[in-house]
Design a protein around this motif. Structure first.
Motif, PDB file in Angstrom:
ATOM      1  N   MET A 761       1.503 -30.329   8.157  1.00 33.77           N
ATOM      2  CA  MET A 761       1.739 -29.695   9.458  1.00 33.77           C
ATOM      3  C   MET A 761       0.513 -28.896   9.914  1.00 33.77           C
ATOM      4  N   TRP A 762      -0.035 -28.086   9.015  1.00 31.25           N
ATOM      5  CA  TRP A 762      -1.212 -27.292   9.404  1.00 31.25           C
ATOM      6  C   TRP A 762      -2.426 -28.178   9.618  1.00 31.25           C
ATOM      7  N   GLY A 763      -2.512 -29.269   8.866  1.00 34.68           N
ATOM      8  CA  GLY A 763      -3.615 -30.213   9.091  1.00 34.68           C
ATOM      9  C   GLY A 763      -3.553 -30.808  10.486  1.00 34.68           C
ATOM     10  N   VAL A 764      -2.341 -31.195  10.909  1.00 41.14           N
ATOM     11  CA  VAL A 764      -2.153 -31.741  12.265  1.00 41.14           C
ATOM     12  C   VAL A 764      -2.544 -30.685  13.298  1.00 41.14           C
ATOM     13  N   ILE A 765      -2.079 -29.450  13.094  1.00 39.60           N
ATOM     14  CA  ILE A 765      -2.357 -28.386  14.066  1.00 39.60           C
ATOM     15  C   ILE A 765      -3.863 -28.093  14.126  1.00 39.60           C
ATOM     16  N   TYR A 766      -4.507 -28.086  12.974  1.00 34.38           N
ATOM     17  CA  TYR A 766      -5.958 -27.846  12.922  1.00 34.38           C
ATOM     18  C   TYR A 766      -6.699 -28.904  13.747  1.00 34.38           C
ATOM     19  N   LEU A 767      -6.346 -30.160  13.514  1.00 37.44           N
ATOM     20  CA  LEU A 767      -7.086 -31.258  14.167  1.00 37.44           C
ATOM     21  C   LEU A 767      -6.752 -31.387  15.647  1.00 37.44           C
ATOM     22  N   ARG A 768      -5.533 -30.974  16.035  1.00 37.69           N
ATOM     23  CA  ARG A 768      -5.126 -31.188  17.429  1.00 37.69           C
ATOM     24  C   ARG A 768      -5.603 -30.077  18.353  1.00 37.69           C
ATOM     25  N   ASN A 769      -5.988 -28.910  17.771  1.00 34.31           N
ATOM     26  CA  ASN A 769      -6.448 -27.803  18.617  1.00 34.31           C
ATOM     27  C   ASN A 769      -7.965 -27.825  18.739  1.00 34.31           C
ATOM     28  N   VAL A 770      -8.455 -28.672  19.636  1.00 40.48           N
ATOM     29  CA  VAL A 770      -9.912 -28.811  19.769  1.00 40.48           C
ATOM     30  C   VAL A 770     -10.443 -28.124  21.019  1.00 40.48           C
ATOM     31  N   ASP A 771      -9.547 -27.769  21.960  1.00 42.66           N
ATOM     32  CA  ASP A 771     -10.023 -27.135  23.183  1.00 42.66           C
ATOM     33  C   ASP A 771      -9.160 -25.932  23.501  1.00 42.66           C
ATOM     34  N   PRO A 772      -9.481 -24.731  23.076  1.00 42.50           N
ATOM     35  CA  PRO A 772     -10.656 -24.395  22.258  1.00 42.50           C
ATOM     36  C   PRO A 772     -10.429 -24.724  20.777  1.00 42.50           C
ATOM     37  N   PRO A 773     -11.540 -24.912  20.037  1.00 41.68           N
ATOM     38  CA  PRO A 773     -11.412 -25.276  18.610  1.00 41.68           C
ATOM     39  C   PRO A 773     -11.105 -24.042  17.760  1.00 41.68           C
ATOM     40  N   VAL A 774      -9.832 -23.660  17.725  1.00 41.63           N
ATOM     41  CA  VAL A 774      -9.464 -22.360  17.155  1.00 41.63           C
ATOM     42  C   VAL A 774      -9.926 -22.192  15.696  1.00 41.63           C
ATOM     43  N   TRP A 775      -9.729 -23.229  14.869  1.00 35.14           N
ATOM     44  CA  TRP A 775      -9.999 -23.042  13.428  1.00 35.14           C
ATOM     45  C   TRP A 775     -11.224 -23.802  12.949  1.00 35.14           C
ATOM     46  N   TYR A 776     -11.832 -24.537  13.840  1.00 36.39           N
ATOM     47  CA  TYR A 776     -12.932 -25.418  13.485  1.00 36.39           C
ATOM     48  C   TYR A 776     -14.060 -24.626  12.848  1.00 36.39           C
ATOM     49  N   ASP A 777     -14.601 -25.145  11.728  1.00 39.64           N
ATOM     50  CA  ASP A 777     -15.728 -24.492  11.059  1.00 39.64           C
ATOM     51  C   ASP A 777     -15.403 -23.138  10.449  1.00 39.64           C
ATOM     52  N   THR A 778     -14.111 -22.827  10.276  1.00 38.82           N
ATOM     53  CA  THR A 778     -13.789 -21.627   9.491  1.00 38.82           C
ATOM     54  C   THR A 778     -13.420 -22.106   8.086  1.00 38.82           C
ATOM     55  N   ASP A 779     -13.405 -21.179   7.156  1.00 40.60           N
ATOM     56  CA  ASP A 779     -13.276 -21.549   5.754  1.00 40.60           C
ATOM     57  C   ASP A 779     -11.810 -21.707   5.340  1.00 40.60           C
ATOM     58  N   VAL A 780     -11.169 -22.795   5.804  1.00 42.05           N
ATOM     59  CA  VAL A 780      -9.749 -22.987   5.462  1.00 42.05           C
ATOM     60  C   VAL A 780      -9.623 -23.441   4.005  1.00 42.05           C
ATOM     61  N   LYS A 781      -8.505 -23.059   3.385  1.00 37.30           N
ATOM     62  CA  LYS A 781      -8.317 -23.348   1.956  1.00 37.30           C
ATOM     63  C   LYS A 781      -7.112 -24.264   1.688  1.00 37.30           C
ATOM     64  N   LEU A 782      -6.240 -24.392   2.678  1.00 37.71           N
ATOM     65  CA  LEU A 782      -4.998 -25.132   2.444  1.00 37.71           C
ATOM     66  C   LEU A 782      -5.285 -26.626   2.285  1.00 37.71           C
ATOM     67  N   PHE A 783      -6.350 -27.099   2.931  1.00 42.33           N
ATOM     68  CA  PHE A 783      -6.696 -28.526   2.847  1.00 42.33           C
ATOM     69  C   PHE A 783      -8.202 -28.633   3.030  1.00 42.33           C
ATOM     70  N   GLU A 784      -8.740 -29.821   2.740  1.00 42.71           N
ATOM     71  CA  GLU A 784     -10.157 -30.062   3.013  1.00 42.71           C
ATOM     72  C   GLU A 784     -10.259 -30.880   4.280  1.00 42.71           C
ATOM     73  N   ILE A 785     -11.338 -30.646   5.036  1.00 41.62           N
ATOM     74  CA  ILE A 785     -11.569 -31.482   6.205  1.00 41.62           C
ATOM     75  C   ILE A 785     -12.548 -32.562   5.771  1.00 41.62           C
ATOM     76  N   GLN A 786     -12.139 -33.812   5.992  1.00 38.94           N
ATOM     77  CA  GLN A 786     -12.955 -34.928   5.518  1.00 38.94           C
ATOM     78  C   GLN A 786     -13.272 -35.849   6.684  1.00 38.94           C
ATOM     79  N   ARG A 787     -14.350 -36.612   6.542  1.00 37.22           N
ATOM     80  CA  ARG A 787     -14.655 -37.634   7.551  1.00 37.22           C
ATOM     81  C   ARG A 787     -14.364 -38.997   6.968  1.00 37.22           C
ATOM     82  N   VAL A 788     -13.780 -39.852   7.779  1.00 43.83           N
ATOM     83  CA  VAL A 788     -13.473 -41.201   7.296  1.00 43.83           C
ATOM     84  C   VAL A 788     -14.789 -41.959   7.166  1.00 43.83           C
TER      85      VAL A 788
END
Length: 788
Positions: A761-788
């Motif tokens: 759920m938090w992963g979805v919320i993190y990725l869907r909030n891009v304008d503004p990018p509320v959590w982008y580039d902050t040091d989240v610990k619940l999951f890793e952000i990966q590129r395919v």
């Protein structure tokens, strides 16, 4: 003041804040007001003008200034809530403070030393209105902030329409206002639908974004079952301390379920009018699922007897969880409310499917993952809702979109989470007899899907899509195979008539799963064969009459069953099978599956674009942890079977108590089994080969094969239709073994899935909030952000 000027002034204030080495006094209003009083900055401006590096610099180098900024901003929100935001200037200050806090909070959460800051009391920042000696009962900053947001969400002329008859009336008193009269949308427990007003929608959305940011502290804690499921922000906001809990819960739920992106029923209407509702609906859906993040395995969910009518919430005891949002959700009980919720969710989930046959006719919504989480929570916390869903064929309006998403996402690594939640929902539904019965409804909707064309029922659709996922999904879906086949086992006793396409798909799976190299290359692979045999046995024993297609397919592929019965168990044969494995890396070939042409207008399931962001997920529990076996009695009731003792079972599968990751790894490493990771022994193969439930099928073949062969010889037949006609009228009454009891594996709540849902759920919320990018580039610990 022009907006260019106000941006400049705001930027100057930010630079001053970062460069001042001395603490700025909290009383220096001239300095602090620069951040909110004279500016008209959008949330995007705030994100651009307050760079991450500068927030972190203030945090490290002048912490007292960051602390003062936060509590001054909270104080402004509290004042706005107390005063009722009557002037434009007050409204602007509230919005500016809200945007600023949305920007800064994630940087407070990412630093463990700051995490307690909002829960400490700040002298003088309690309730300034009631006199200065009030410090003893000063609230923690977090509580003041949350209560102010709640008040502001029901602020007349700011976020709700004023009920004043004329401007002469005095302003509504914020403290005596009954927010239940100001619920945002008609639906559960509220009949009046206020005229939508986009300024109110935008203001609500900004406040909800701040609320979601407050709740997002959960993203900065690593996933650990013992980290407890209570998020202090959510816990306080959803407690009796929040006098707006009920109207806010209702407003969020109704706003989501009443939303119609079609544009008031007129196709293409959305191209003419901008839709201010959608951003609010998305935000409402996200806030709602976060407030409902509650581990039902660890708390008794209320069992409701439903005697009360008249109120939307059932008043039956026990009171249920402390979290009022969970409590309210579990107590909804009126049929018309269930109908409203189900219709709303089905309408929104079907929206992307409408796109496919009337492109661009409706606005395509993007929040289907949040809706699936919401649907899951409804079914998990409110059993009456679950039974309502299954009571009519409306459940199929949820099923078809889920199958569409599963099929569409099967090749896309960035959508593994979507695949899991879709399968979890179907697993939950499949534990109820009614779901299997509903699947017999003919499938006539022609949603273009990349699957073979067939004529049949919703059961055919489900099996054909599952076959496609198993044979042409990507590798990371393998852990879901057990779940997919468990769903098919659960519904199989109720399936009246499978199409020939579907019958062939089931036998193709059996063929693929019963090759010796697949059976011997991982400790758990033979379970898949057991599941499929159970499906065939259920249909033969309980639904033989309408299933001549499946019986015919079994007869045609009878060699597969004979090979299984004669599976080699001597070490040289095992070794030889594993050697073959090395030469055939493809786990499931498409050959022999007779892939028909796909439906017209469908697009092949595409992999993720390179570079797509995705968030990591925790492992899900194995099927033995996810489900609990129940037996269906003569009268149709279920009785739970005692759990098996916790030790390594005879068939060599790991003990039930062992974490599922162990065999998950085994599966992943099965290609490397030759390197000593895991190697099958003769004893191991014998231990489960002797349990293969082949008696019913062998008896069927023994009776029917000679008869079918005789027809072919007598009539020189190669024509299927004659044989099918014979099988349709045949009977095995009295010839088969005594029918076995039906076993259902029902989903059971457990902390493993609760943790999975939280990270998803938090992963979805993190990725869907891009304008503004509320959590982008902050040091989240619940999951890793990966590129395919």
């Amino acid at each position: 003041m022009g907006s260019a000027d106000s941006k400049l002034n705001f930027r100057k204030a930010v630079i001053q804040l970062t460069t001042k080495t001395q603490p700025v006094e909290a009383t220096d209003d001239a300095f602090w007001d620069q951040f909110w009083a004279d500016t008209a900055t959008s949330v995007q401006d705030v994100f651009a003008l307050v760079p991450a590096a500068e927030i972190r610099a203030v945090r490290e180098e002048s912490p007292s200034n960051l602390a003062t900024l936060c509590y001054k901003a909270v104080e402004k929100l509290v004042q706005g809530a107390e005063g009722g935001c009557h002037s434009e200037k007050e409204k602007q200050i509230v919005l500016n403070c809200s945007r600023l806090l949305t920007r800064v909070l994630p940087y407070i959460f990412e630093d463990p030393d700051w995490r307690g800051f909002f829960w400490s009391t700040v002298p003088g920042a309690g309730r300034r209105g009631q006199g200065e000696e009030d410090d003893d009962n000063a609230r923690p900053l977090a509580e003041s902030l949350l209560l102010a947001i709640a008040d502001l969400l029901f602020c007349p002329d700011f976020t709700v329409q004023s009920h004043r008859r004329s401007t002469v009336d005095s302003a509504e008193d914020v403290h005596s206002l009954d927010s239940c009269e100001y619920i945002w949308e008609a639906g559960v427990g509220f009949a009046h639908s206020p005229q939508p007003y986009y300024i109110h929608d935008m203001n609500r959305m900004e406040l909800l974004k701040l609320l979601l940011t407050c709740f997002s502290e959960a993203m900065y804690l690593p996933p650990a079952p013992e980290s407890g499921s209570t998020n202090p922000w959510v816990q306080f906001f959803c407690s009796t301390e929040n006098r707006h809990a009920l109207p806010l819960f209702t407003s969020l739920l109704n706003t989501v379920c009443a939303y119609d992106p079609v544009g008031y029923g007129i196709p293409y209407n959305h191209l003419l009018f901008s839709d201010y509702r959608e951003p609010l609906v998305e935000e409402a859906a996200q806030v709602l699922i976060v407030t409902l993040d509650h581990d039902s395995a660890t708390s008794a969910s209320p069992t409701v007897d439903g005697t009360t009518t008249g109120t939307a919430m059932d008043d039956a005891d026990p009171p249920g969880p402390e979290n009022l949002f969970v409590n309210y959700l579990s107590r909804i009980h009126r049929e018309e409310d269930f109908q409203f919720i189900l219709k709303g969710i089905a309408r929104l989930l079907s929206n992307p499917l409408l796109q496919t046959y009337l492109p661009n006719s409706t606005k395509k919504i993007q929040f289907h993952q949040e809706l699936l989480v919401l649907f899951w929570k409804l079914c998990d916390f409110n059993k009456k809702f679950l039974f309502f869903v299954l009571k009519s064929s409306d459940v199929l309006d949820i099923l078809v979109p889920i199958l569409y998403f599963l099929n569409d996402a099967r090749a896309d690594q960035s959508r593994v989470g979507l695949m899991h939640i879709g399968v979890f929902i179907l697993l939950l539904l499949s534990g109820e007899r009614n779901f299997g019965v509903r699947l017999n409804k003919p499938y006539s909707v022609r949603v273009p899907m990349d699957i073979p064309v067939f004529t049949g029922t919703h059961a055919d659709l489900l099996i054909v899509v599952f076959h496609k996922i198993i044979t042409s999904g990507h590798q990371r879906l393998q852990p879901l195979f057990d779940c997919l086949l468990t769903i098919v086992v659960n519904v199989s006793p109720y399936l009246k008539s499978l199409s020939m396409v579907t019958a062939n798909k089931l036998l193709h799976l059996l063929e693929a799963f019963s090759t010796t190299w697949f059976l011997f290359s991982a400790a758990q692979n033979h379970h898949l064969v057991f599941f499929l045999l159970e499906v065939f046995n259920n249909i033969i024993q309980y639904q033989f009459d309408g299933n001549s297609n499946l019986v015919y397919a079994i007869i045609r592929k009878r060699s597969v069953f004979h090979q299984l019965a004669n599976l080699p168990t001597d070490p040289p044969a095992i070794h030889k099978a594993l050697q073959r494995r090395r030469r055939t890396p493809e786990p499931l070939s498409r050959t022999g599956s007779q892939e028909g042409a796909s439906m017209e207008g469908s697009h092949p399931a595409a992999p993720a674009e390179p570079g797509t962001l995705k968030t990591s997920l925790v492992a899900t529990p194995g099927i033995d942890k996810l489900t609990e076996k129940s037996q269906v009695s003569e009268d149709g009731t279920l009785r739970s079977l005692e759990p098996e003792p916790q030790q390594s079972s005879a068939d060599g599968s790991p003990a039930k108590g062992e974490p599922s990751q162990a065999w998950r790894e085994q599966r992943r490493l099965s290609s490397a089994s030759a390197s000593g990771q895991w190697s099958p022994t003769s004893e191991w193969v014998l231990s489960w080969k002797s349990k293969l439930p082949l008696q019913t099928i062998m008896r069927l073949l023994q009776v029917l094969v000679p008869q079918v062969e005789k027809i072919c010889i007598d009539k020189g037949l190669t024509d299927e239709s004659e044989i099918l006609r014979f099988l349709q009228h045949g009977t095995l009454v009295g010839l088969l073994p005594v029918p076995h009891p039906i076993l259902i594996r029902k989903y059971q709540a457990n902390s493993g899935t609760a943790m999975w849902f939280r990270t998803y759920m938090w992963g979805v919320i993190y990725l869907r909030n891009v304008d503004p990018p509320v959590w982008y580039d902050t040091d989240v610990k619940l999951f890793e952000i990966q590129r395919v």
